[in-house]
Design a protein around this motif. Sequence first.
Motif, short mmCIF file in Angstrom:
data_model
loop_
_atom_site.label_atom_id
_atom_site.label_comp_id
_atom_site.label_asym_id
_atom_site.label_seq_id
_atom_site.Cartn_x
_atom_site.Cartn_y
_atom_site.Cartn_z
N SER A 139 44.34 9.51 25.42
CA SER A 139 45.51 9.90 26.20
C SER A 139 46.04 8.66 26.89
O SER A 139 45.71 7.54 26.52
N SER A 140 46.86 8.85 27.92
CA SER A 140 47.43 7.72 28.65
C SER A 140 46.44 7.12 29.65
O SER A 140 46.75 6.16 30.34
N THR A 170 50.48 0.31 21.77
CA THR A 170 49.32 1.15 22.03
C THR A 170 48.46 0.59 23.16
O THR A 170 47.88 1.34 23.95
N SER A 195 55.92 3.50 20.66
CA SER A 195 56.46 4.13 21.86
C SER A 195 55.52 4.04 23.05
O SER A 195 55.86 4.47 24.15
N SER A 197 52.38 5.42 22.90
CA SER A 197 51.45 6.54 22.84
C SER A 197 50.05 6.04 22.48
O SER A 197 49.87 4.86 22.14
N GLU A 201 51.42 3.72 16.00
CA GLU A 201 52.48 4.41 15.27
C GLU A 201 53.10 3.61 14.12
O GLU A 201 53.51 4.18 13.12
#
Length: 264
Positions: A139-140, A170, A195, A197, A201
């Motif tokens: 998660s973040s 990331t 992004s 996350s 990605e």
Amino acid sequence: MAPLVGLSTASVYPESTAHAFAHAARLGYDAVEVMVGMDSLSQQVSALKQLSRHHAMPVCAVHAPCLLVTQRVWGSDPWGKLERSAEMALEVGADVVVVHPPFRWQKDYAREFVWGIQGLEDATGIAFAVENMYPWRASSRRGIEVYSPGWDPSEESYANATVDLSHAATAHSDPLAMVKRLGKRLRHLHLTDGSGSAKDEHLVPGRGNQPAAELLGHLADTGFEGHIVVEINTRRSGTVAQRTVDLKDSLQFVRDHFVTEVVR
């Protein structure tokens, strides 16, 4: 010299290494980076040389098989993998081997990694460009450090490094600041996007929040002569036609933004 703009064979997955050469030639890329992986063609020097000749498409770099999913490609000895990657690079005319830092559980490999990379470069004449990675996180929240001596190559004494913008996203790190810290040690760029996350990605450049355009402009202004390689994830493109659009858009992004301040 202007940098070669290459296409990573990973960018066309689940299509094959052979398809990557065809896409690169048809769309106007300058070269190909071969990701050595589960595709048997990516492991065969003779096949790569034939593809390169057939498409008049040089190989600029070899990405060593150091992903989790390629841990058994070319055996389990990490130094043996790097030696074979250098042999392949020399055979196909590439001057860079892209390598990830060791996982923390590869204790002996990690302990010897920094000076071992220098030794391989001295022995082979190939640039082993160590790539930035990222902490693993679900998660973040705070990530788990899984690389040793670390995921940021600018903090080590490597002579050559690769910066990947998706990995920077990331890691929540600033790729432009990393590039500036590396200076002339930056040998290779994986142009992509992200992004921020927890997932790596590998978006088409310009479709995430990374400073891809600014970074390309900085490299143009500072006389970067390494490789700019598009490494995007097109598995969700849906069709070959849409994959082609994504690869074409990525190449155009380089052409639009790798321009000097005078031109801009």
